[in-house]
Scaffold this motif. Structure first.
Motif, PDB file in Angstrom:
ATOM      1  N   SER A 156      36.900  18.623 -50.300  1.00 48.38           N
ATOM      2  CA  SER A 156      37.072  17.677 -49.200  1.00 48.38           C
ATOM      3  C   SER A 156      38.536  17.337 -48.955  1.00 48.38           C
ATOM      4  CB  SER A 156      36.267  16.406 -49.460  1.00 48.38           C
ATOM      5  OG  SER A 156      34.901  16.682 -49.257  1.00 48.38           O
ATOM      6  N   SER A 157      39.391  17.482 -49.959  1.00 50.02           N
ATOM      7  CA  SER A 157      40.821  17.228 -49.716  1.00 50.02           C
ATOM      8  C   SER A 157      41.322  18.179 -48.647  1.00 50.02           C
ATOM      9  CB  SER A 157      41.637  17.416 -51.003  1.00 50.02           C
ATOM     10  OG  SER A 157      41.158  16.582 -52.018  1.00 50.02           O
ATOM     11  N   MET A 158      41.007  19.459 -48.797  1.00 47.11           N
ATOM     12  CA  MET A 158      41.420  20.448 -47.796  1.00 47.11           C
ATOM     13  C   MET A 158      40.684  20.219 -46.479  1.00 47.11           C
ATOM     14  SD  MET A 158      43.252  22.923 -46.804  1.00 47.11           S
ATOM     15  CE  MET A 158      44.108  23.691 -48.176  1.00 47.11           C
ATOM     16  N   VAL A 276      34.654  11.928 -40.221  1.00 46.77           N
ATOM     17  CA  VAL A 276      33.942  11.301 -41.337  1.00 46.77           C
ATOM     18  C   VAL A 276      34.313  12.003 -42.634  1.00 46.77           C
ATOM     19  CG1 VAL A 276      31.689  10.869 -42.385  1.00 46.77           C
ATOM     20  CG2 VAL A 276      31.995  10.526 -39.916  1.00 46.77           C
ATOM     21  N   ASP A 277      34.817  11.231 -43.615  1.00 44.96           N
ATOM     22  CA  ASP A 277      34.949  11.759 -44.972  1.00 44.96           C
ATOM     23  C   ASP A 277      33.654  11.428 -45.705  1.00 44.96           C
ATOM     24  OD1 ASP A 277      35.478  12.586 -47.501  1.00 44.96           O
ATOM     25  OD2 ASP A 277      37.088  11.140 -47.908  1.00 44.96           O
ATOM     26  N   GLY A 278      32.789  12.428 -45.788  1.00 46.97           N
ATOM     27  CA  GLY A 278      31.501  12.255 -46.470  1.00 46.97           C
ATOM     28  C   GLY A 278      31.434  13.135 -47.691  1.00 46.97           C
ATOM     29  N   PHE A 305      32.893  17.394 -46.272  1.00 47.18           N
ATOM     30  CA  PHE A 305      31.999  17.096 -47.399  1.00 47.18           C
ATOM     31  C   PHE A 305      32.051  18.246 -48.387  1.00 47.18           C
ATOM     32  CE2 PHE A 305      28.231  19.821 -46.976  1.00 47.18           C
ATOM     33  CZ  PHE A 305      28.498  20.403 -45.752  1.00 47.18           C
ATOM     34  N   ASP A 306      31.437  18.015 -49.544  1.00 41.88           N
ATOM     35  CA  ASP A 306      31.476  18.989 -50.635  1.00 41.88           C
ATOM     36  C   ASP A 306      30.081  19.471 -50.994  1.00 41.88           C
ATOM     37  OD1 ASP A 306      34.241  19.113 -51.239  1.00 41.88           O
ATOM     38  OD2 ASP A 306      34.117  17.169 -52.251  1.00 41.88           O
ATOM     39  N   PHE A 307      29.955  20.781 -51.197  1.00 41.27           N
ATOM     40  CA  PHE A 307      28.736  21.299 -51.819  1.00 41.27           C
ATOM     41  C   PHE A 307      28.817  21.193 -53.348  1.00 41.27           C
ATOM     42  CE2 PHE A 307      28.443  23.635 -47.718  1.00 41.27           C
ATOM     43  CZ  PHE A 307      27.152  23.270 -47.367  1.00 41.27           C
ATOM     44  N   HIS A 308      30.042  21.015 -53.879  1.00 41.94           N
ATOM     45  CA  HIS A 308      30.175  21.026 -55.342  1.00 41.94           C
ATOM     46  C   HIS A 308      29.896  19.661 -55.988  1.00 41.94           C
ATOM     47  CE1 HIS A 308      34.824  20.805 -54.475  1.00 41.94           C
ATOM     48  NE2 HIS A 308      34.337  19.578 -54.529  1.00 41.94           N
ATOM     49  N   LYS A 309      29.584  18.666 -55.198  1.00 43.23           N
ATOM     50  CA  LYS A 309      29.216  17.371 -55.788  1.00 43.23           C
ATOM     51  C   LYS A 309      27.687  17.276 -55.811  1.00 43.23           C
ATOM     52  CE  LYS A 309      33.643  15.189 -54.818  1.00 43.23           C
ATOM     53  NZ  LYS A 309      34.431  14.376 -53.880  1.00 43.23           N
ATOM     54  N   TRP A 310      27.091  16.498 -54.905  1.00 39.91           N
ATOM     55  CA  TRP A 310      25.640  16.292 -54.999  1.00 39.91           C
ATOM     56  C   TRP A 310      24.794  17.556 -54.797  1.00 39.91           C
ATOM     57  CZ3 TRP A 310      24.710  10.800 -52.586  1.00 39.91           C
ATOM     58  CH2 TRP A 310      24.287   9.935 -53.604  1.00 39.91           C
TER      59      TRP A 310
HETATM   60  C1  LIG Z   1      35.736  13.816 -54.020  1.00 42.10           C
HETATM   61  C2  LIG Z   1      36.178  13.122 -52.792  1.00 42.10           C
HETATM   62  C3  LIG Z   1      37.233  13.624 -52.021  1.00 42.10           C
HETATM   63  C4  LIG Z   1      38.053  14.789 -52.464  1.00 42.10           C
HETATM   64  O1  LIG Z   1      37.271  15.930 -52.483  1.00 42.10           O
HETATM   65  P1  LIG Z   1      37.672  17.194 -53.351  1.00 42.10           P
HETATM   66  O2  LIG Z   1      36.489  18.084 -53.201  1.00 42.10           O
HETATM   67  O3  LIG Z   1      37.861  16.696 -54.751  1.00 42.10           O
HETATM   68  O4  LIG Z   1      38.916  17.748 -52.776  1.00 42.10           O
HETATM   69  C5  LIG Z   1      37.541  12.988 -50.846  1.00 42.10           C
HETATM   70  N1  LIG Z   1      36.847  11.901 -50.435  1.00 42.10           N
HETATM   71  C6  LIG Z   1      35.841  11.381 -51.152  1.00 42.10           C
HETATM   72  C7  LIG Z   1      35.119  10.180 -50.650  1.00 42.10           C
HETATM   73  C8  LIG Z   1      35.475  11.980 -52.367  1.00 42.10           C
HETATM   74  O5  LIG Z   1      34.462  11.481 -53.084  1.00 42.10           O
END
Ligand SMILES: *Cc1c(COP(=O)(O)O)cnc(C)c1O
Length: 491
Positions: A156-158, A276-278, A305-310
């Protein structure tokens, strides 16, 4: 143990890097696979985390060999020096930061992707279609229209950085790619609980992190949208150019959601790019019980958003979605004789991903996402998020029932911030020490954060393997460590 040295490598002067003995390679590969499957099956029996012994750290700092080493011996070193000393995020009692747990299936998909060694920068091949399919699924899940596009990225940073660049282009026009900001005083808005990568993104985009106005949060840790409206009006009056508002869906500190509908309304009125930063919170869209939290997200111009989290895809797998792929192309496409998509042959299949983001060469991240989403389906992935939230509720209730503990923030999602009660002068140091003691004992891995300036023990449930017994183990560990520290105070 590896029973016999494997003559896998040709002798040094041979430039062919394939094995001389394919059967030996195959048996080493089977061995690795069996060991990793056992490792994942038996996670619970291992410490969550353990410090790297100094001798091993020293070995990991040795210079590179010139002659090459036996792969079987290297694998043994992986088992001895690397495997036992990971972060622990695969473990059910890992609750620090926001880390996904991965799955055995995701591991296998990574192996297949590495075997294909596909470069997803461009050209006409099935892996690109797989990535497009994954992006389509995500855009549909979040209610974006058919014009939507996107890209898999590191995280999500990128993804947030890409969103800032697209918003900059929408505000200043395509010429800004060549001419820079040209003195325009762009300003952006996000809640005070925004992830630090958002100010970093403004910095990297040349806009400067001071251009981000941090809007205060209310009692639920959501952005105060009236304060947002005031800040925008003040900036306009002062001659600045408001261009972007970032709504947070699942804040890293406590798991709070901004009122995305109110932000969408305001962004529309003020003609701002609504992003949205989700990173983890967007995935609640998959759950019928949790999805009201992201109402309004479908009106965003972009979503990170990230697939590598939830979603439990192995690292790394982030995603940027954009409401209209044309914005992505306007921001990143660049003509080049060497890299121009053609009408037929291998160079067909425009637009190429290299024209949708900053990377040219790109790996096949999409395959592990494609396997994971299809193997588990949206219902089971939603169930992971739902259980994470109910575990947080369970932990919060346990904390409230213990007189020695206190909650420091509301628990709207999957994150619990609490502490061991102590006199104000000692509370921060004591709780910092409790977390380090528990981590070093290998018992559990919470992290810390600051809530209203006070150190909180922070437990974020993200791993699909975590159970109530793991939350209970954390409570027992905090109580034991807290009591021991109170009896033998820190120097
Ligand atoms: C984890 C997170 C990020 C950063 O995402 P990365 O995948 O670590 O780059 C940004 N915003 C929120 C709300 C996060 O939880």
């Amino acid at each position: 143990m590896i029973d016999r040295p494997l003559e896998l490598l040709s002798q040094n002067t041979d430039a062919d890097l394939d094995p001389r003995d394919w059967d030996a390679l195959r048996s080493l590969g089977h061995r690795m696979l069996d060991d990793m499957v056992d490792h994942l099956r038996d996670l619970r029996q291992n410490p969550v985390w353990q410090p790297i012994p100094p001798t091993i750290r020293e070995r990991l700092r040795q210079p590179l060999t010139v002659e090459g080493e036996d792969p079987g011996a290297l694998y043994q070193r992986f088992r001895d020096d690397i495997l036992p000393y990971g972060t622990g995020n695969t473990h059910p009692r890992f609750m620090g930061w926001v880390h996904g747990g991965g799955t055995p299936l995701g591991m296998l998909a990574e192996m297949l992707a590495a075997g294909l060694n596909a470069n997803l920068g461009g050209r006409d091949h099935a892996p690109i279609e797989v990535e497009r399919q994954v992006i389509r699924w995500a855009a549909d899940a979040f209610g974006l229209p058919k014009t939507a596009g996107g890209l898999l990225v590191t995280g999500s940073s990128m993804a947030n950085f890409i969103a800032v660049l697209m918003a900059r282009g929408a505000a200043l026009g395509a010429a800004a790619r060549r001419d820079g900001l040209g003195g325009a005083r762009l300003t952006a808005y996000a809640s005070a609980g925004v992830h630090r990568c958002v100010p970093d993104a403004l910095d990297m985009a040349g806009i400067g992190s001071d251009a981000l106005r941090l809007i205060p949060v209310d009692a639920t840790f959501a952005m105060d949208t009236r304060a947002l409206a005031t800040a925008i009006a003040e900036d306009r009056a002062a001659g600045a150019v408001p261009f972007l508002v970032v709504g947070t869906a699942g804040s890293v500190d406590v798991g709070a959601f901004d009122d995305l509908t109110a932000i969408a309304d305001l962004a529309e009125r003020e003609r701002l790019w609504f992003h949205v930063d989700g990173a983890f919170g967007a995935l609640v869209a998959l759950s019928p019980t949790l999805s009201p939290k992201v109402a309004g997200m479908d009106r965003a111009r972009s979503i990170a958003f990230d697939f590598h989290k939830w979603a439990q895809v192995p690292y790394d797998a982030g995603c940027i979605l954009v409401r209209d792929e044309a914005d992505q192309i306007a921001t990143f496409a660049a003509p080049s004789a060497y890299l121009t998509p053609g009408a037929r042959g291998l160079s067909a299949n425009a637009p190429w991903p290299c024209d949708l983001g900053p990377d040219l060469s790109r790996g096949f991240r999409a395959l592990k996402v494609w396997f994971t989403l299809q193997a588990f389906g949206t219902e089971r992935l939603a169930a992971v998020a739902e259980r994470s939230c109910s575990l947080a509720g369970h932990l919060a209730a346990r904390v409230e029932a213990e007189p020695e503990l206190e909650l420091l923030a509301p628990v709207p999602l999957n994150i619990v911030c609490f502490r061991y009660r102590a006199p104000p002068a000692q509370a921060d140091a004591l709780n910092t020490a409790i977390v380090a003691d528990i981590q070093e004992a290998g018992l559990a891995a919470p992290s810390t954060t600051l809530i209203g300036g006070a150190v909180a023990i922070r437990a974020a449930f993200v791993n699909h393997r975590s159970r109530a017994e793991d939350a209970d183990a954390l409570v027992a560990g905090v109580l034991a460590a807290g009591r021991a520290l109170v009896q033998n105070p820190l120097p």
